[in-house]
Design a protein around this motif. Structure first.
Motif, PDB file in Angstrom:
ATOM      1  N   THR A  29     -15.692 -45.267-144.485  1.00 27.05           N
ATOM      2  CA  THR A  29     -16.276 -44.880-143.257  1.00 27.05           C
ATOM      3  C   THR A  29     -17.381 -45.642-142.812  1.00 27.05           C
ATOM      4  O   THR A  29     -18.091 -46.177-143.971  1.00 27.05           O
ATOM      5  N   TYR A  30     -17.931 -45.586-141.696  1.00 26.10           N
ATOM      6  CA  TYR A  30     -19.034 -46.354-141.239  1.00 26.10           C
ATOM      7  C   TYR A  30     -20.262 -45.522-142.019  1.00 26.10           C
ATOM      8  O   TYR A  30     -20.431 -44.456-142.246  1.00 26.10           O
ATOM      9  N   ARG A  31     -21.240 -46.516-142.613  1.00 25.37           N
ATOM     10  CA  ARG A  31     -22.238 -46.107-143.104  1.00 25.37           C
ATOM     11  C   ARG A  31     -23.561 -46.029-142.414  1.00 25.37           C
ATOM     12  O   ARG A  31     -24.690 -45.820-142.992  1.00 25.37           O
ATOM     13  N   THR A  32     -23.415 -46.408-141.106  1.00 24.23           N
ATOM     14  CA  THR A  32     -24.427 -46.317-140.064  1.00 24.23           C
ATOM     15  C   THR A  32     -24.118 -45.857-138.817  1.00 24.23           C
ATOM     16  O   THR A  32     -22.975 -45.591-138.610  1.00 24.23           O
ATOM     17  N   ASN A  33     -25.233 -45.399-138.034  1.00 23.21           N
ATOM     18  CA  ASN A  33     -25.029 -45.121-136.578  1.00 23.21           C
ATOM     19  C   ASN A  33     -25.333 -46.315-135.758  1.00 23.21           C
ATOM     20  O   ASN A  33     -26.352 -47.078-136.121  1.00 23.21           O
ATOM     21  N   ALA A  34     -24.627 -46.640-134.793  1.00 20.64           N
ATOM     22  CA  ALA A  34     -24.618 -47.783-134.089  1.00 20.64           C
ATOM     23  C   ALA A  34     -24.908 -47.457-132.517  1.00 20.64           C
ATOM     24  O   ALA A  34     -23.954 -46.923-132.197  1.00 20.64           O
ATOM     25  N   LYS A  35     -25.681 -47.952-132.242  1.00 25.54           N
ATOM     26  CA  LYS A  35     -25.954 -47.788-130.396  1.00 25.54           C
ATOM     27  C   LYS A  35     -26.269 -49.031-129.846  1.00 25.54           C
ATOM     28  O   LYS A  35     -27.195 -49.720-130.488  1.00 25.54           O
ATOM     29  N   ALA A  36     -26.223 -49.026-128.492  1.00 29.53           N
ATOM     30  CA  ALA A  36     -26.670 -50.382-127.976  1.00 29.53           C
ATOM     31  C   ALA A  36     -28.216 -50.231-127.520  1.00 29.53           C
ATOM     32  O   ALA A  36     -28.536 -49.235-126.979  1.00 29.53           O
ATOM     33  N   LEU A  37     -29.096 -51.238-127.955  1.00 31.91           N
ATOM     34  CA  LEU A  37     -30.204 -51.485-127.525  1.00 31.91           C
ATOM     35  C   LEU A  37     -30.471 -51.923-126.036  1.00 31.91           C
ATOM     36  O   LEU A  37     -31.278 -51.566-125.393  1.00 31.91           O
ATOM     37  N   SER A  44     -27.268 -56.562-127.837  1.00 31.77           N
ATOM     38  CA  SER A  44     -27.812 -56.184-129.137  1.00 31.77           C
ATOM     39  C   SER A  44     -27.358 -54.511-129.473  1.00 31.77           C
ATOM     40  O   SER A  44     -27.397 -53.859-128.668  1.00 31.77           O
ATOM     41  N   ILE A  45     -27.132 -54.500-130.685  1.00 33.84           N
ATOM     42  CA  ILE A  45     -26.811 -53.343-131.289  1.00 33.84           C
ATOM     43  C   ILE A  45     -27.767 -52.920-132.342  1.00 33.84           C
ATOM     44  O   ILE A  45     -28.278 -53.531-133.247  1.00 33.84           O
ATOM     45  N   LEU A  46     -28.364 -51.631-132.274  1.00 38.38           N
ATOM     46  CA  LEU A  46     -29.043 -51.121-133.399  1.00 38.38           C
ATOM     47  C   LEU A  46     -28.295 -50.255-134.375  1.00 38.38           C
ATOM     48  O   LEU A  46     -27.760 -49.199-133.859  1.00 38.38           O
ATOM     49  N   GLU A  47     -28.240 -50.638-135.664  1.00 37.91           N
ATOM     50  CA  GLU A  47     -27.890 -49.767-136.482  1.00 37.91           C
ATOM     51  C   GLU A  47     -28.999 -49.073-137.334  1.00 37.91           C
ATOM     52  O   GLU A  47     -29.849 -49.825-137.742  1.00 37.91           O
ATOM     53  N   THR A  48     -28.515 -47.753-137.433  1.00 42.06           N
ATOM     54  CA  THR A  48     -29.452 -46.849-138.279  1.00 42.06           C
ATOM     55  C   THR A  48     -29.020 -46.312-139.392  1.00 42.06           C
ATOM     56  O   THR A  48     -27.889 -45.503-139.209  1.00 42.06           O
ATOM     57  N   SER A  49     -29.806 -46.119-140.535  1.00 42.32           N
ATOM     58  CA  SER A  49     -29.203 -45.290-141.846  1.00 42.32           C
ATOM     59  C   SER A  49     -30.320 -44.997-142.546  1.00 42.32           C
ATOM     60  O   SER A  49     -31.513 -45.124-142.033  1.00 42.32           O
ATOM     61  N   SER A  50     -30.115 -44.294-143.684  1.00 39.92           N
ATOM     62  CA  SER A  50     -31.147 -43.799-144.602  1.00 39.92           C
ATOM     63  C   SER A  50     -32.044 -45.001-144.958  1.00 39.92           C
ATOM     64  O   SER A  50     -33.222 -44.816-145.418  1.00 39.92           O
ATOM     65  N   GLN A  51     -31.677 -46.292-144.885  1.00 42.06           N
ATOM     66  CA  GLN A  51     -32.461 -47.270-145.614  1.00 42.06           C
ATOM     67  C   GLN A  51     -33.033 -48.069-144.426  1.00 42.06           C
ATOM     68  O   GLN A  51     -34.025 -48.893-144.722  1.00 42.06           O
ATOM     69  N   GLY A  52     -32.998 -47.542-143.180  1.00 47.83           N
ATOM     70  CA  GLY A  52     -33.833 -47.967-142.220  1.00 47.83           C
ATOM     71  C   GLY A  52     -33.156 -48.561-140.906  1.00 47.83           C
ATOM     72  O   GLY A  52     -31.706 -48.064-140.641  1.00 47.83           O
ATOM     73  N   GLU A  53     -33.714 -49.327-140.081  1.00 43.87           N
ATOM     74  CA  GLU A  53     -32.809 -49.760-138.840  1.00 43.87           C
ATOM     75  C   GLU A  53     -32.874 -51.328-139.100  1.00 43.87           C
ATOM     76  O   GLU A  53     -33.297 -52.208-139.423  1.00 43.87           O
ATOM     77  N   ILE A  54     -31.575 -51.911-138.585  1.00 48.94           N
ATOM     78  CA  ILE A  54     -31.510 -53.400-138.162  1.00 48.94           C
ATOM     79  C   ILE A  54     -30.691 -53.590-136.992  1.00 48.94           C
ATOM     80  O   ILE A  54     -29.772 -52.900-136.405  1.00 48.94           O
ATOM     81  N   GLU A  55     -31.322 -54.668-136.397  1.00 46.40           N
ATOM     82  CA  GLU A  55     -30.782 -55.117-134.983  1.00 46.40           C
ATOM     83  C   GLU A  55     -29.707 -56.154-135.114  1.00 46.40           C
ATOM     84  O   GLU A  55     -29.894 -57.004-135.918  1.00 46.40           O
TER      85      GLU A  55
END
Length: 445
Positions: free
Chosen positions: A390-398, A362-373
Motif C-alpha cells: 500500500t502507499y506509505r505516505t499521504n500525497a497532496k498537491a502543493l 509539485s506534490i508533498l508526501e508526508t509520513s512518520s519520517q517527515g515531508e518530501i516535495e
C-alpha cells in the motif's frame, strides 16, 4: 462578431503552434532514442562485422548468381554480353568472364562439383549471418524467434536475394532489348537529355534497385516483429538514397584513379570496403529507426521513468530532461489528472492501483519520517507498485498540478520491456527497503 472571429483565429493559431511544437518534440525524442539505442547496441561494430562478412561472401554470392544465370544463358545466349558488361565494374575485384565461361562448360554434376557447390553456399551465408546477427541486436528485446530459426532464415534470405539479383539482371536485359526496338528508338531520339543511354548508368541503377529491394526484404523478414510494409519501404528508400548521396560524395572528392596509379588496384578495394562499411552503418541506423518507430510508446515511457534527477550534471542529462520531461505523445484525457493546490492524490495505506508522473506542479508526501516535495519529472508510487504494498505516505498537491496516470499493468510493462528502467527500479527498491528497515529499527529501540 469581429471579436468572436478574432478569438477563433487566436485559438486556431494556438492549436497550430501546439501541433508544431508536439511534432518537433516527437522528432527530437525519436532521433535521441534512435541514436542512443544505436550506440548502446554497438551497431558500429556490427557494421564492421557485416563488412567483414562481405569479404568472405562476395565471390560465393557472385558464383551462386552465375549458377542461376547459366541456366538462363543456355536458353537466351544474347544475355551473355550484357552480363559481362554489367560485371565489368567489378573487374578489379574478380574477373567474371573466365568464371562464367567455365560454368557454361559444365554439363554434368560430379562429386567435386557438389562439394564446391555446398562450400559456396556455406561461405555465402557469412554475410547474411552477420546481417541477421546485427538486426537481432536491434530487435532482440521484442523478437521471439529461436536461434535455430535464424539459421534457417539465413539460407532462405540467401536464396531470395541471389535469385532476386539474377531476376533483376535478366529483367534489365529484357528492358534494354525492348528499348532498342526501332519504335522506341524513334521516341527516345526526341528526348536525348532525359533518356541518355549508358550502360554505366543502367548498371548503377540496377545496383541501387537491388539494394533497395534487398533492404525492404531484410527489414520486413529479419526482425520477427512484422513491421508495416510501408514503413519498410520508406526506410529502405531512405537507406538507399542516403547511401547514394554518400557514394556520390566519395566519388567526387576521392580520385580513385590517382590512388590506383600510386598503390595499384588494392586502393579500389579499400575504397569499396569503405563504401560497404558506410552502407551497413546507414542500413543498421535505418533498422534502428524502424524499431524506435514501431515501439515508440513503450520506449518513450521507459525514457520518462529513466529520467535523470534535476540535480544531475552533464550535457547528456540536460538533453534527456529537455527532450523527455514533457511526454505529450502519451498524454490523453483519460490518463491525465488535474489537482488543485491542497487536493489529496492518495492516502497512506491506500491500495496501489496506479503510478503517477508529475507533468506540472509539485506534490508533498508526508509520513512518520517527515515531508518530501516531489516536482516535475518525478514518479510517485512506483516502488510500492513493484513490491505490491500500500502507499506509505499521504500525497497532496502543493500547487496546481497535472499528473499522468499509469495503471499498475502499464507500469510493470515498462519494467519488463526495458532493462534500463528495471535497473533504476531495483536501485529505488534498495533505497526504499533500507529506509523501511531503519524506520523499524528506530521503533524497536
Amino acid at each position: 462578431m469581429d471579436s468572436e472571429n478574432s478569438r477563433n483565429k487566436n485559438a486556431g493559431d494556438s492549436a497550430f503552434v501546439t501541433y508544431v511544437k508536439n511534432k518537433i518534440s516527437r522528432f527530437g525524442q525519436f532521433l535521441y532514442l534512435t541514436v542512443s539505442n544505436f550506440t548502446k547496441n554497438s551497431l558500429f561494430e556490427s557494421a564492421s562485422s557485416c563488412a567483414f562478412g562481405f569479404i568472405f561472401s562476395f565471390i560465393p554470392i557472385v558464383l551462386i548468381i552465375f549458377t542461376v544465370l547459366v541456366g538462363i544463358l543456355r536458353i537466351y545466349p544474347n544475355i551473355y554480353n550484357f552480363i559481362v558488361d554489367f560485371f565489368e565494374q567489378m573487374d578489379y575485384l574478380v574477373k567474371v568472364t573466365p568464371i562464367l565461361d567455365k560454368m557454361l562448360e559444365i554439363r554434368s554434376l560430379s562429386s567435386f562439383n557438389i562439394f564446391i557447390g555446398i562450400w559456396v553456399i556455406w561461405m555465402a551465408r557469412k554475410l547474411f549471418n552477420s546481417i541477421i546477427g546485427a538486426m537481432n541486436k536491434v530487435f532482440r528485446s521484442v523478437s521471439k524467434r529461436k536461434s535455430w530459426f535464424n539459421q534457417v532464415l539465413t539460407f532462405i534470405i540467401e536464396f531470395i536475394i541471389t535469385l532476386l539479383i539474377a531476376l533483376v539482371i535478366t529483367a534489365a536485359f529484357a528492358f534494354t532489348q525492348i528499348i532498342s526496338l526501332p519504335f522506341f528508338q524513334t521516341i527516345l531520339a526526341q528526348f536525348t537529355i532525359l533518356f541518355k543511354q549508358s550502360s554505366h548508368n543502367l548498371g548503377t541503377f540496377i545496383i541501387y534497385f537491388i539494394l533497395f529491394i534487398s533492404t525492404v526484404i531484410a527489414y520486413r523478414i529479419i526482425p520477427g516483429t512484422k513491421p508495416l510494409l510501408r514503413r519498410c519501404f520508406f526506410y529502405a528508400f531512405l537507406n538507399t538514397l542516403a547511401f547514394f548521396i554518400v557514394s556520390q560524395f566519395l566519388n567526387k572528392f576521392m580520385n580513385v584513379t590517382n590512388y590506383n596509379a600510386v598503390y595499384g588496384t588494392i586502393s579500389s578495394l579499400v575504397v569499396l570496403m569503405m563504401k560497404v562499411y558506410l552502407f551497413f552503418i546507414i542500413f543498421l541506423f535505418c533498422a534502428q529507426m524502424i524499431y524506435v518507430s514501431q515501439f515508440f510508446d513503450p520506449l518513450l515511457r521507459s525514457a520518462i521513468y529513466d529520467l535523470p534527477a534535476s540535480s544531475s550534471k552533464g550535457w547528456g542529462n540536460y538533453l534527456r530532461r529537455f527532450l523527455f520531461i514533457n511526454p505529450t505523445m502519451i498524454q490523453t484525457e483519460e490518463n491525465t489528472v488535474q489537482l488543485k493546490a491542497g487536493e489529496t492524490l492518495y492516502s497512506e495505506n491506500e491500495k496501489v492501483q496506479a503510478v503517477w508522473y508529475i507533468l506540472e506542479g509539485s506534490i508533498l508526501e508526508t509520513s512518520s519520517q517527515g515531508e518530501i516535495e516531489r516536482h516535475k519529472g518525478n514518479f510517485l508510487g512506483d516502488v510500492q507498485c513493484i513490491v505490491n504494498e500500500t502507499y506509505r505516505t499521504n500525497a497532496k498537491a502543493l500547487t496546481d498540478s497535472t499528473l499522468i496516470r499509469f495503471s499498475d499493468e502499464e507500469f510493470m510493462d515498462i519494467l519488463q520491456k526495458s532493462h534500463h528502467s528495471a535497473r533504476k527500479a531495483i536501485s529505488k527498491i534498495s533505497s526504499y527497503t533500507e529506509s523501511f528497515y531503519s524506520e523499524d529499527e528506530e521503533v524497536l529501540l
